[in-house]
Design a protein around this motif. Structure first.
Motif, PDB file in Angstrom:
ATOM      1  N   PRO A  72       1.036  -1.372   0.196  1.00  0.00           N
ATOM      2  CA  PRO A  72      -0.232   0.677   0.044  1.00  0.00           C
ATOM      3  C   PRO A  72       0.422   0.931   0.523  1.00  0.00           C
ATOM      4  O   PRO A  72       0.239   2.102  -0.170  1.00  0.00           O
ATOM      5  N   LEU A  73       2.308   1.375   0.264  1.00  0.00           N
ATOM      6  CA  LEU A  73       2.717   2.488   1.005  1.00  0.00           C
ATOM      7  C   LEU A  73       3.353   2.883  -0.621  1.00  0.00           C
ATOM      8  O   LEU A  73       3.686   4.060  -1.049  1.00  0.00           O
ATOM      9  N   GLY A  74       4.430   1.621  -1.121  1.00  0.00           N
ATOM     10  CA  GLY A  74       4.862   1.500  -2.349  1.00  0.00           C
ATOM     11  C   GLY A  74       3.678   2.247  -3.741  1.00  0.00           C
ATOM     12  O   GLY A  74       4.210   3.210  -4.391  1.00  0.00           O
ATOM     13  N   ALA A  75       2.454   2.166  -3.052  1.00  0.00           N
ATOM     14  CA  ALA A  75       0.956   2.151  -4.575  1.00  0.00           C
ATOM     15  C   ALA A  75       1.177   3.513  -3.724  1.00  0.00           C
ATOM     16  O   ALA A  75       0.279   4.237  -5.168  1.00  0.00           O
TER      17      ALA A  75
ATOM     18  N   GLN B 147       3.852 -12.117  -9.129  1.00  0.00           N
ATOM     19  CA  GLN B 147       3.022 -11.407  -9.436  1.00  0.00           C
ATOM     20  C   GLN B 147       1.631 -12.936  -9.198  1.00  0.00           C
ATOM     21  O   GLN B 147       1.377 -13.099 -10.595  1.00  0.00           O
ATOM     22  N   GLU B 148       0.871 -12.583  -8.343  1.00  0.00           N
ATOM     23  CA  GLU B 148       0.113 -14.025  -8.627  1.00  0.00           C
ATOM     24  C   GLU B 148      -1.708 -13.948  -8.886  1.00  0.00           C
ATOM     25  O   GLU B 148      -1.810 -14.884  -8.663  1.00  0.00           O
ATOM     26  N   SER B 149      -1.700 -12.385  -9.597  1.00  0.00           N
ATOM     27  CA  SER B 149      -3.641 -11.966  -9.414  1.00  0.00           C
ATOM     28  C   SER B 149      -3.252 -11.742 -10.456  1.00  0.00           C
ATOM     29  O   SER B 149      -1.912 -10.753 -10.708  1.00  0.00           O
ATOM     30  N   VAL B 150      -4.398 -12.000 -11.280  1.00  0.00           N
ATOM     31  CA  VAL B 150      -4.317 -11.534 -12.796  1.00  0.00           C
ATOM     32  C   VAL B 150      -3.965  -9.849 -12.390  1.00  0.00           C
ATOM     33  O   VAL B 150      -3.700  -8.666 -12.865  1.00  0.00           O
ATOM     34  N   VAL B 151      -5.120  -9.296 -11.815  1.00  0.00           N
ATOM     35  CA  VAL B 151      -5.469  -7.836 -11.225  1.00  0.00           C
ATOM     36  C   VAL B 151      -3.788  -7.748 -10.423  1.00  0.00           C
ATOM     37  O   VAL B 151      -3.913  -7.885  -9.769  1.00  0.00           O
TER      38      VAL B 151
ATOM     39  N   ASN C 143      -4.074  -2.483  -6.018  1.00  0.00           N
ATOM     40  CA  ASN C 143      -4.809  -1.806  -6.774  1.00  0.00           C
ATOM     41  C   ASN C 143      -5.463  -1.144  -6.496  1.00  0.00           C
ATOM     42  O   ASN C 143      -5.923  -0.323  -7.700  1.00  0.00           O
ATOM     43  N   THR C 144      -5.969  -0.703  -5.362  1.00  0.00           N
ATOM     44  CA  THR C 144      -6.898  -0.179  -5.076  1.00  0.00           C
ATOM     45  C   THR C 144      -6.701   1.200  -4.986  1.00  0.00           C
ATOM     46  O   THR C 144      -7.113   2.297  -5.903  1.00  0.00           O
ATOM     47  N   ILE C 145      -5.518   1.647  -4.554  1.00  0.00           N
ATOM     48  CA  ILE C 145      -5.104   2.428  -4.177  1.00  0.00           C
ATOM     49  C   ILE C 145      -4.333   2.929  -5.254  1.00  0.00           C
ATOM     50  O   ILE C 145      -4.015   4.177  -6.005  1.00  0.00           O
TER      51      ILE C 145
END
Length: 659
Positions: free
Chosen positions: A132-135, A158-162, A337-339
């Motif tokens: 979250p902080l890098g994002a 990266q373990e998720s598509v998003v 991803n939200t951030i």
């Protein structure tokens, strides 16, 4: 992505001398164009870096190594470096290496020298860590400087598509929350594992003979005192970091008790609002749950009797989550991803790449060393205008230590408080089965049907009874779990979470109806103490060949007294809700299990009390910022992520103003 980061060739001459060789090397340099750096490292892992000019002379002693790196200057990235290096051994051997070269020259001094051609990238900003902080840094920079080339380095896959999505955003896990426990366990990697007594790991523990051949595996820590360890402290190495499995609890810190005074009240209010907007923080997503309202109203009534006239509140837990408008029974949990939002489209993400070192000369980071973990010997370098390290409260100071930062010394960068003033929240936990006398009245025909049940909730109960008349419980199968808190208060200085969620512990047996289970988690606070710290080994490495962290964490008398009051409070509250599940009776959890380590790179007013200023900029280094819970300077009980994001927003604003 068409807007690629500029890159060029970097030419590397590596000089290594075994400790037993008794030799020394003299290195003489001539520079005509480009940037030349000399890195030296001794057997105690102390790294120093110097810019090379014509006439520069260096010595490489036995038991150390030196590296000359030549690359195009940031101001002229398309012009290859030009110069030469002459190396002379104490035995009289000489060799000259011209820069650049078409192919790396063969060894000229036996097993002492090695030449390589590497790749160097020139982003505007390099961010280490994708949590979250890098994002937050990435979003702010890309939004305010759309033309900036922002590179994000993450050692995990990266373990998720998003990119960086919460792993709980799966129907399977939301229908069986206890199955998510195993996902969390698999994601966490313990940071310091003490070794009992003086024993060491041995490949053949059943074999007799010479025990002097015993060896230490990476990740095990002979220096760790088990009584001062944060034994459950762990890292998550994956794109998205711990946000791929966090609880999404985002309380604000309490003014006067938790919240730092580095910012004004107005600044804090603006920062909190901005970060809550990035996450979509809400207290309303579980208000339509029967179980949520049952727990909330039961405790509201109990608190009126238990704490009359004190103002102690029962509130819905603020969560970075929202209901899916197409399927209201499904919760979309916020993560990196939200951030990032749409800014992810302009982000240059490098998964499976580990930042191991920042080469710093004077008051500037010159190069970052990056390992490509997908390749056996893959490596590249990054020459960024600005650098941000958000690797976590332990792994960020680990990178700095490996880069030559020390608490004292005359060579290399000095940060006297690096790793010190570490805090971690003591934690109490229990699980209860809801009292029968709380559940039975939820039958609409019951004479004491609760007044707090709204027509909407009553309709859900009636509909569930029609569909499942055999079910003894009034809760629909998709009824959401409770998400309740009692905020930090001067008289009750701990944060609470009264809910049903997955952690690395606390899963219930498959034959138990989890609709009746409520988890209670109380998070305490400790005063920042300089001797509570994480240090790094010059002898042992972790499983990623970085200096092994060692914890020294001791609760002082005031903190211990608070912990016992906190436990008593949790017991009083829990007994109003139900009876304990065997094995989950009230207990203090292993230190570190909260995963809320703070203070190791704390913000402050000077180098004498901190590692970074209030803009999260490292003291004495013009182009280096730090992000993460490690920046949070004071004692705290609330989940720290939201507050850490506030520091990140402030830091990003400063970085943007200097970009």
């Amino acid at each position: 992505m068409t807007d690629k980061i500029p890159k060029a060739n970097l030419f590397e001459l590596i000089l290594r001398l075994e400790k037993e060789s008794g030799k020394a090397l003299q290195v003489d340099c001539t520079v005509q164009q480009g940037t030349f750096l000399f890195e030296s490292r001794t057997d105690n892992r102390r790294t120093t870096c110097e810019k090379v000019t014509t006439g520069s002379t260096f010595t490489v002693n036995a038991g150390s190594y030196g590296v000359i790196r030549a690359y195009p200057s940031p101001e002229n990235q398309t012009t290859a470096p030009k110069g030469s290096v002459k190396v002379k051994t104490s035995a009289g051997q000489e060799a000259t290496y011209p820069f650049p070269w078409e192919q790396p020259p063969a060894s000229k001094l036996g097993n002492i020298d090695e030449c390589k051609t590497q790749e160097v990238l020139y982003p505007d900003v390099m961010i280490v860590g994708s949590g979250p902080l890098g994002a937050t840094y990435a979003r702010k920079i890309i939004t305010d400087k759309p033309a900036a080339k922002v590179m994000m380095v993450e050692m995990g896959a990266q373990e998720s598509v998003v990119v960086g999505e919460h792993k709980k955003n799966s129907v399977a896990y939301q229908r069986d929350i206890d199955s998510f426990v195993h996902v969390i366990k698999g994601a966490l990697s313990t940071l310091s594992v003490p070794m009992k007594g003086d024993s060491k790991s041995h490949p053949w523990p059943w074999a007799g003979g010479n025990h002097n051949s015993a060896w230490v595996q990476r990740g095990q820590n002979p220096d760790q005192n088990q009584y001062t360890n944060l034994g459950a402290s762990a890292a998550t190495r994956v794109v998205g970091g711990m946000a791929t499995h966090w609880t999404c609890a985002t309380p604000r810190q309490l003014k006067g008790l938790e919240r730092s005074e580095l910012f004004t009240d107005k600044e804090w209010e603006d920062l909190y609002k901005e970060c809550e907007g990035y996450l979509g923080t809400s207290r309303n997503e579980f208000e339509g749950s029967i179980r949520h309202q049952l727990v909330k109203n039961t405790l509201k009534k109990s608190f009126t009797e238990m704490f009359p006239g004190t103002g102690r509140e029962i509130l819905s837990l603020p969560l970075a989550a929202k209901r899916d408008p197409q399927n209201p029974s499904f919760v979309i949990w916020a993560a990196s991803n939200t951030i990032l939002g749409n800014t992810v489209e302009k982000l240059h993400l490098y998964p499976n790449h580990q930042c191991t070192k920042l080469l710093t000369h004077g008051n500037e980071v010159q190069l970052a060393t990056i390992k490509n973990l997908s390749l056996t010997h893959g490596r590249l370098y990054v020459c960024a205008k600005k650098n941000v390290v958000c690797g976590g409260a332990v792994l960020t100071p680990q990178i700095l230590y490996n880069s030559g930062f020390r608490c004292e010394g005359t060579s290399g960068p000095v940060l006297p408080k690096l790793g010190k003033y570490m805090t971690e929240q003591p934690m109490a936990f229990c699980q209860v089965i809801l009292h029968e006398e709380l559940v039975k009245p939820l039958d609409p025909e019951h004479p004491t049907f609760p007044e707090w049940v709204t027509p909407e909730l009553k309709a859900k109960i009636v509909e569930h009874r029609k569909k499942h008349p055999e079910d003894p419980l009034p809760f629909p199968l998709d009824d959401a779990e409770p998400q309740i808190t009692t905020p930090v208060h001067p008289d009750w200085p701990w944060h609470t979470q009264i809910h049903r969620d997955a952690f690395s512990y606390g899963d219930v047996a498959p034959n138990m109806d989890s609709r009746l289970v409520v988890d209670l988690r109380w998070f305490g606070m400790v005063e920042p103490e300089e001797d509570n710290k994480v240090t790094f080994s010059d002898k042992y490495c972790d499983q990623f060949n970085m200096p092994q962290p060692t914890f020294n964490y001791v609760l002082q008398e005031a903190a211990r007294e608070r912990c016992h009051r906190m436990m008593e409070d949790m017991i009083r509250v829990s007994l109003k809700l139900g009876r304990y599940i065997p094995g989950s009776e009230p207990q203090f959890m292993e230190p570190g299990l909260a995963l809320h380590v703070c203070g190791t790179t704390r913000a402050g007013t000077s180098r004498d009390d901190s590692c970074v200023d209030k803009d999260s900029k490292v003291w004495g280094v013009n182009n280096l910022w730090l992000g993460g819970n490690g920046v949070v300077p004071g004692m705290n009980a609330s989940n720290p992520t939201l507050t850490s994001m506030c520091f990140a927003v402030r830091g990003a604003n400063k970085l943007i103003s200097e970009l």
